[in-house]
Scaffold this motif. Structure first.
Motif, PDB file in Angstrom:
ATOM      1  N   ILE A 186      -3.321  11.463   4.071  1.00  0.00           N
ATOM      2  CA  ILE A 186      -2.711  10.250   3.506  1.00  0.00           C
ATOM      3  C   ILE A 186      -1.360  10.588   2.889  1.00  0.00           C
ATOM      4  N   ARG A 187      -1.312  11.692   2.136  1.00  0.00           N
ATOM      5  CA  ARG A 187      -0.046  12.075   1.516  1.00  0.00           C
ATOM      6  C   ARG A 187       1.007  12.397   2.591  1.00  0.00           C
ATOM      7  N   ALA A 238      -5.008  11.914  13.164  1.00  0.00           N
ATOM      8  CA  ALA A 238      -5.986  11.632  12.096  1.00  0.00           C
ATOM      9  C   ALA A 238      -7.348  12.212  12.461  1.00  0.00           C
ATOM     10  N   THR A 270       0.815  -1.220   0.000  1.00  0.00           N
ATOM     11  CA  THR A 270       0.000   0.000   0.000  1.00  0.00           C
ATOM     12  C   THR A 270       0.845   1.266   0.000  1.00  0.00           C
ATOM     13  N   LEU A 271       1.776   1.374   0.934  1.00  0.00           N
ATOM     14  CA  LEU A 271       2.573   2.601   1.019  1.00  0.00           C
ATOM     15  C   LEU A 271       3.451   2.807  -0.221  1.00  0.00           C
ATOM     16  N   TRP A 311      -0.865   9.021  16.538  1.00  0.00           N
ATOM     17  CA  TRP A 311      -1.252   9.015  15.125  1.00  0.00           C
ATOM     18  C   TRP A 311      -2.762   8.987  14.939  1.00  0.00           C
ATOM     19  N   TYR A 318       1.522   9.303  -5.985  1.00  0.00           N
ATOM     20  CA  TYR A 318       1.719  10.719  -5.678  1.00  0.00           C
ATOM     21  C   TYR A 318       2.911  11.291  -6.441  1.00  0.00           C
ATOM     22  N   CYS A 346       1.193  11.029   5.532  1.00  0.00           N
ATOM     23  CA  CYS A 346       1.630   9.757   6.111  1.00  0.00           C
ATOM     24  C   CYS A 346       2.603   9.027   5.188  1.00  0.00           C
ATOM     25  N   VAL A 347       2.333   9.061   3.882  1.00  0.00           N
ATOM     26  CA  VAL A 347       3.223   8.416   2.923  1.00  0.00           C
ATOM     27  C   VAL A 347       4.591   9.093   2.942  1.00  0.00           C
ATOM     28  N   LEU A 378      -3.913  11.798  -5.797  1.00  0.00           N
ATOM     29  CA  LEU A 378      -4.395  10.433  -5.641  1.00  0.00           C
ATOM     30  C   LEU A 378      -5.685  10.270  -6.427  1.00  0.00           C
ATOM     31  N   LEU A 419       1.078   4.033  -3.012  1.00  0.00           N
ATOM     32  CA  LEU A 419       0.641   5.422  -2.834  1.00  0.00           C
ATOM     33  C   LEU A 419       1.792   6.389  -3.105  1.00  0.00           C
TER      34      LEU A 419
END
Length: 331
Positions: free
Chosen positions: A206-207, A317, A30-31, A313, A38, A209-210, A44, A34
């Motif tokens: 999300i961006r 969020a 997943t990471l 975290w 990006y 976190c990535v 996304l 993503l």
């Protein structure tokens, strides 16, 4: 039609195995997925993400269909004797003479099996025709060699047939898949990519976190390399274990500060991970003491969440869900 049904029924177990492995593989990827989306698109896209996860399922299916089931027990193919390689590119002519139309589903299957690979290369990865065909050829060659060597020597003999005709069919399938992607692009062009160097100052959660995940990988790599070298030097000098441990901890903290403080301070808010996913942590213009306070609060918040209180975290969020920004962005 019955012939095709009978042929496909033999692959039900392979497909179920691919479906079983899909959630785990998707979670692990997943990471990276993503981060790649990006980096390439600058945003996304739901369609891109869905297509990418379907591509993960396809790759798993490709492996399961071509290499599964594995030999088991003490006798049988791959255990007591091998399967000879089929290196005659015209062998299908003899097969057709002997077996007639029943050979068609196998040939069609080998072509169709690699069409998604060519389509993914052309549509999702935006590769050119020849690059896509070469990748299809190399992927097929890897599979055939695995089949012809007992999964690269894991088994004492080959438990499946390595067939040069399959190599031809698979590569042709990849070429056809790319042509289908090109035809679709004429009707439904893929989304425009973000301009080179375009950076957003309004990154989503999300961006962020990535980007932080990429940064922590860099912090870990730096601390392992630099800390390992310092630890080795101290060991050669006869330093006590406690001194070496503290020195490696200091290297870890210093690496974190360099990645999350020094680098973004010098590059308009972009950490190394942020640069890759095209984002800046500076959501508004700040200068002087206000900018210094922003970075101090940001480093304290991220450092506390990373080193001491991972429970922060979910709190971040939740805060972002309502405020659409991080707590330190309020400065």
């Amino acid at each position: 039609m019955n012939l095709i049904r009978r042929f496909l029924s033999g692959y039900t177990e392979n497909f179920l195995l691919a479906l079983t492995l899909w959630p785990l593989a998707s979670l692990l990827l997943t990471l990276p997925i993503l981060a790649r989306v990006y980096h390439r698109d600058g945003r996304l896209r739901a369609g891109t993400v869905v297509s990418t996860y379907l591509a993960v399922l396809y790759v798993l299916g490709l492996g399961c269909f071509t290499l599964w089931p594995l030999p088991s027990g003490e006798r049988g193919l791959g255990i007591t004797y091998g399967v000879a390689w089929q290196l005659d590119p015209l062998a299908f002519v003899g097969d057709f003479r002997r077996e007639g139309i029943s050979t068609i589903p196998q040939i069609a299957f080998n072509v169709v099996l690699f069409m998604p690979l060519g389509f993914i290369a052309g549509r999702l990865l935006r590769w050119g025709f020849w690059r896509s065909v070469v990748v299809g050829l190399l992927a097929s060659l890897c599979i055939e060699v695995a089949q012809g060597t007992g999964l690269f020597g894991i088994y004492p003999y080959a438990y499946r047939t390595a067939d040069v005709d399959d190599l031809i069919y698979n590569t042709s399938g990849a070429a056809l898949g790319w042509l289908c992607a090109a035809a679709l692009a004429r009707v439904l062009p893929p989304g425009a990519l973000a301009e080179e160097g375009e950076v957003t100052h309004e990154p989503g959660f999300i961006r962020r976190c990535v980007a932080f995940w990429l940064d922590t990988l860099l912090v870990t790599l730096l601390s392992l390399v630099v800390g390992g070298a310092i630890g080795l030097a101290l060991s050669l000098l006869g330093a006590p274990d406690g001194v070496r441990s503290h020195a490696m901890d200091l290297v870890l903290y210093a690496s974190f500060l360099w990645v999350e403080l020094v680098a973004p301070w010098r590059h308009a808010g972009s950490t190394p991970g942020g640069s890759f996913v095209r984002m800046s942590s500076e959501t508004q213009e700040r200068s002087g003491m206000r900018r210094a306070a922003f970075y101090a609060a940001r480093v304290v918040a991220l450092g506390a969440a990373y080193f001491f209180l991972p429970i922060l975290w979910p709190a971040f969020a939740l805060f972002y869900l309502f405020a659409r920004e991080m707590p330190y962005d309020l400065i």
